[in-house]
Each structure stands twice: as C-alpha cells, then as structure tokens.
Enzyme design. Structure first.
Site, PDB file in Angstrom:
ATOM      1  CG  ASP A 124      -2.086   0.932   1.100  1.00 42.74           C
ATOM      2  OD1 ASP A 124      -2.876   1.030   2.043  1.00 42.74           O
ATOM      3  OD2 ASP A 124      -2.193   1.584   0.039  1.00 42.74           O
ATOM      4  CG  ASP A 146      -5.847  -5.248   2.276  1.00 35.45           C
ATOM      5  OD1 ASP A 146      -6.427  -4.399   1.572  1.00 35.45           O
ATOM      6  OD2 ASP A 146      -5.478  -5.035   3.442  1.00 35.45           O
TER       7      ASP A 146
HETATM    8  N1  0WY Z   1      -4.257   3.358   0.167  1.00 37.02           N
HETATM    9  C1  0WY Z   1      -5.421   3.061   0.761  1.00 37.02           C
HETATM   10  N2  0WY Z   1      -5.488   2.047   1.657  1.00 37.02           N
HETATM   11  C2  0WY Z   1      -6.703   1.784   2.264  1.00 37.02           C
HETATM   12  C3  0WY Z   1      -6.774   0.775   3.262  1.00 37.02           C
HETATM   13  C4  0WY Z   1      -5.549  -0.040   3.670  1.00 37.02           C
HETATM   14  C5  0WY Z   1      -5.638  -1.429   3.060  1.00 37.02           C
HETATM   15  N3  0WY Z   1      -4.764  -2.380   3.785  1.00 37.02           N
HETATM   16  C6  0WY Z   1      -3.349  -2.141   3.612  1.00 37.02           C
HETATM   17  C7  0WY Z   1      -2.511  -3.025   4.500  1.00 37.02           C
HETATM   18  C8  0WY Z   1      -1.057  -2.752   4.209  1.00 37.02           C
HETATM   19  C9  0WY Z   1      -0.153  -3.581   5.097  1.00 37.02           C
HETATM   20  C10 0WY Z   1      -0.469  -3.347   6.566  1.00 37.02           C
HETATM   21  C11 0WY Z   1      -1.922  -3.572   6.892  1.00 37.02           C
HETATM   22  C12 0WY Z   1      -2.856  -2.808   5.984  1.00 37.02           C
HETATM   23  C13 0WY Z   1      -8.003   0.534   3.872  1.00 37.02           C
HETATM   24  N4  0WY Z   1      -8.339  -0.318   4.883  1.00 37.02           N
HETATM   25  C14 0WY Z   1      -9.656  -0.093   5.105  1.00 37.02           C
HETATM   26  N5  0WY Z   1     -10.382  -0.697   6.063  1.00 37.02           N
HETATM   27  C15 0WY Z   1      -9.755  -1.586   7.034  1.00 37.02           C
HETATM   28  C16 0WY Z   1     -10.796  -1.728   8.132  1.00 37.02           C
HETATM   29  C17 0WY Z   1     -10.366  -2.698   9.164  1.00 37.02           C
HETATM   30  C18 0WY Z   1     -10.839  -4.000   9.083  1.00 37.02           C
HETATM   31  C19 0WY Z   1     -10.466  -4.912  10.062  1.00 37.02           C
HETATM   32  C20 0WY Z   1      -9.607  -4.524  11.098  1.00 37.02           C
HETATM   33  C21 0WY Z   1      -9.130  -3.193  11.149  1.00 37.02           C
HETATM   34  C22 0WY Z   1      -9.505  -2.273  10.191  1.00 37.02           C
HETATM   35  N6  0WY Z   1     -10.182   0.839   4.296  1.00 37.02           N
HETATM   36  C23 0WY Z   1      -9.157   1.252   3.515  1.00 37.02           C
HETATM   37  C24 0WY Z   1      -9.099   2.249   2.542  1.00 37.02           C
HETATM   38  C25 0WY Z   1      -7.863   2.529   1.922  1.00 37.02           C
HETATM   39  C26 0WY Z   1      -7.740   3.589   0.944  1.00 37.02           C
HETATM   40  O1  0WY Z   1      -8.709   4.309   0.618  1.00 37.02           O
HETATM   41  N7  0WY Z   1      -6.516   3.826   0.409  1.00 37.02           N
END
Ligand code: 0WY
Length: 346
Positions: free
Chosen positions: A61, A241
């Site tokens: 990301d 993811d």
């Molecule tokens: N660029 C970008 N990344 C987003 C991410 C990170 C996706 N995971 C990356 C990954 C990279 C490696 C380390 C870990 C993350 C998101 N994650 C969520 N919801 C998670 C909601 C959630 C669900 C379960 C537990 C916690 C949070 N919405 C997201 C929207 C975006 C977005 O608009 N732009």
C-alpha cells in the site's frame, strides 16, 4: 491477500504461507518498511522478496492510509503530500506522490498502490469532492513518476490507482471513470470499510465495479469479514486484503467452515475434536480445539501461530471455493448456503 506489516505475515513462516495457506500475493507495508528496517537495508538485501524470502507477488500500500491510521495526530496534509511523525521515534517525514513511488520501487513490490487520501467517514459532499480531486491530481503525479522510473530488481512492477468519492454516488462514478481512464493493469476501490454501514459499502462497490474495466482485476481495500468478501465477490471484486484473519486470530477469534468460534470460551475447554475437520491443511485437523484454547489462554506463541495459519487457510479456502463455484455456475446457491454458516457463532 494475507497482510504483512513489518515484512512478515505475523507469526507465519513463508513455507507455511505457501504450503498450508496456499497464498499467492501477500501485502507489505510501505509506511512501516520505510521507517524500519529502512530502504538502505532493503536495497542492500536486493529488495523485500530477497529480504523475507517470499518468491511470489508482493503488493504494497502507498502509506497514506497507514499515516492516517497510525501516525495519527502528528500528520499534516497539503497539496504536496503528507508530513508525519514516525510512531517509532517521532522523527518527521514527508510522503509525496513522487517519493512513495520511489519507495515502493525500492521495496521491490510487484503491485504498487497510488498515493491517495482515504477520505475520512463521515464527511460532507464538498469535503469528499475536494479530497477525491486531490487524490486524482496525486494519481497524475504518481503515473508521471512511475512511468519515468525503472524497476530496481529485474522483475516487473505495476501501478494500481485507487477510486475515492466517499459515500456519494456521483463522486464514486466520477472517480471510477477517472481511474479507469488511467488505463492501468488493475484498479482499486478505496475509502470504504472506514465505518460506513455494510449496505452502503456494497452499494458503492457495485456502482464502481460496474464502471471499472471488466478485463482488469478489481481490488477492494481493507475488506473484510468472510460474509463481506462473498457479497463483494458477487458484486465483481477480485482481490481483497484485511488484517482480520491474523489480528483476530491472536485474540482467539477462529473462522471455521461451520461458523465463528471464540476459542477462549469455556465451552471448548474439553473439546478434543479438530479445530476444523471441514478444512484441509495441517493445523486445522492436527490440533484440537481444547489444545488451541489452552495455548491462547496461556499466551503461548504457538497459539498465535496455529490460529493465524488456520484463519488464513480458511480465508484462502473461502475465496478459492468461490472461484470454483463461479466457474461451475453454482456460486449463487453456494453463497446462500455459506452465508448461513459464516455469521453463526458456535
Ligand atoms: N491506500 C489506501 N489504503 C486503504 C486501506 C488499507 C488497506 N490495507 C493495507 C494493509 C497494508 C499492510 C499493513 C496492513 C494494511 C483501507 N483499509 C480499510 N479498512 C480496514 C478496516 C479494518 C478492518 C479490520 C480490522 C481493522 C480495520 N479501508 C481502507 C481504505 C484505503 C484507501 O482508501 N486507500
């Protein structure tokens, strides 16, 4: 796509990811890897694949979301990019569309995400429009930088743009059209799974999937529970993811083919049956519920390892099964059957 943060899918060896979980793409975290171990170490190793030994695809990301969710207070956003303080030592750094392209190239990711702003939820239409328009201007800067630089380690790298627009249909359509017009090898949907109701997430996912090109993979970022994933597959999503399978595993939430188990619950204390006999893979049949409960209650590292491998194996089984059912035309009925079990608390 199993999520790794500091160059590892927490508590799981690459061999287990390949042989038990049968993962293909795993995620790396630009924000974390840039801060630690740092690009000098990663470049000296010959990139993240050489450093962690994962010889299949890695997606990183772009760091914007991580700054938003991790560096928290100390960050400032402007047209140039994001200024933030390291959550490790408080040092000040700036991410821009240009330098996060260079950083992801230096990590050696196969799939590089555009630098975007994940529009906070809720927000009013004007804020969402301005945020989306900045993400679009940043995408143009990402493409210019990406297209004028080379891959560093001999293997190809591709850039995925990210649709924004918050929960506003007109903005989502506008953003999907703009992202589609960039003509990249794959496209992502961002700005969802940020606290909005699932029905809103589904409605906007459908709107965007109907506009993005059908012949390119569609990646819904940060989603989700098993039920979210099946619903979004039916709406046209190809890639997901989520930290859920690994994060929730560490506190005892176990996804099984019969429903969800909180392994810390007293009821599993003397249940010597396998964790999930309906799932292939070594740990799910070799270890009992009672043993896993004991390890998790005792805070034993092996508990986190077994639970993480099991949950990841379940998630990969779910999406591989979905693919098979789509191919043989029975996805809709299989999904209805699965949904009864997915939300069931055992
Ligand atoms: N660029 C970008 N990344 C987003 C991410 C990170 C996706 N995971 C990356 C990954 C990279 C490696 C380390 C870990 C993350 C998101 N994650 C969520 N919801 C998670 C909601 C959630 C669900 C379960 C537990 C916690 C949070 N919405 C997201 C929207 C975006 C977005 O608009 N732009």
């Amino acid at each position: 796509m199993p999520v790794g943060t500091a160059g590892t899918v927490k508590a799981v060896h690459q061999r287990e990811l390949k042989e038990d979980v049968k993962a293909q793409i795993i995620l790396g975290n630009t924000y974390h890897l840039y801060l630690r171990p740092g690009l000098d170490i990663l470049e000296k190793a010959g990139g993240l694949h050489a450093f962690n030994g994962w010889d299949r695809p890695i997606l990183t990301d772009s760091g914007g979301y991580q700054v938003y969710s991790l560096a928290g207070t100390g960050r400032k956003i402007n047209e140039e990019g994001v200024v933030f303080k390291s959550h490790i030592d408080g040092s000040v750094h700036t991410f821009t569309p240009e330098n996060v392209m260079d950083i992801q190239r230096a990590i050696g990711a196969d799939i590089i995400m555009a630098f975007d702003e994940c529009t906070p939820y809720p927000c009013d239409f004007t804020y969402a429009r301005k945020s989306m328009e900045m993400t679009h201007r940043w995408l143009t800067r990402c493409c210019n930088r990406f297209d004028s630089t080379e891959a560093k380690y001999g293997h190809g790298q591709t850039l995925f743009p990210i649709v924004q627009g918050s929960v506003y249909k007109d903005l989502r359509k506008q953003s999907a059209e703009f992202i589609a017009s960039a003509g990249r090898e794959g496209n992502a949907i961002g700005g969802l799974s940020v606290g909005e109701p699932a029905e809103i997430m589904y409605e906007l996912t459908e709107v965007v999937c109907d506009i993005l090109p059908k012949d390119k993979p569609r990646y819904l970022m940060g989603v989700g529970t098993p039920a979210n994933i099946l619903e979004c597959i039916s709406l046209g999503v190809d890639m997901f993811d989520c930290v859920m399978p690994t994060r929730n595993a560490r506190n005892g939430m176990i996804f099984t083919t019969e429903g969800i188990i909180n392994i810390r619950n007293e009821k599993w204390k003397d249940d010597m049956s396998p964790i999930d006999s309906g799932l292939g893979g070594h740990v799910s049949t070799f270890y009992s519920k009672a043993y896993l409960r004991h390890l998790v209650k005792s805070g034993e590292m092996l508990g986190a390892q077994i639970a993480s491998i099991h949950n990841l194996t379940f998630y990969l089984w779910l999406v591989n099964s979905a693919r098979e059912k789509i191919i043989d035309g029975s996805f809709a009925s299989w999904k209805r059957e699965m949904e009864k079990k997915l939300n069931q608390r055992l």
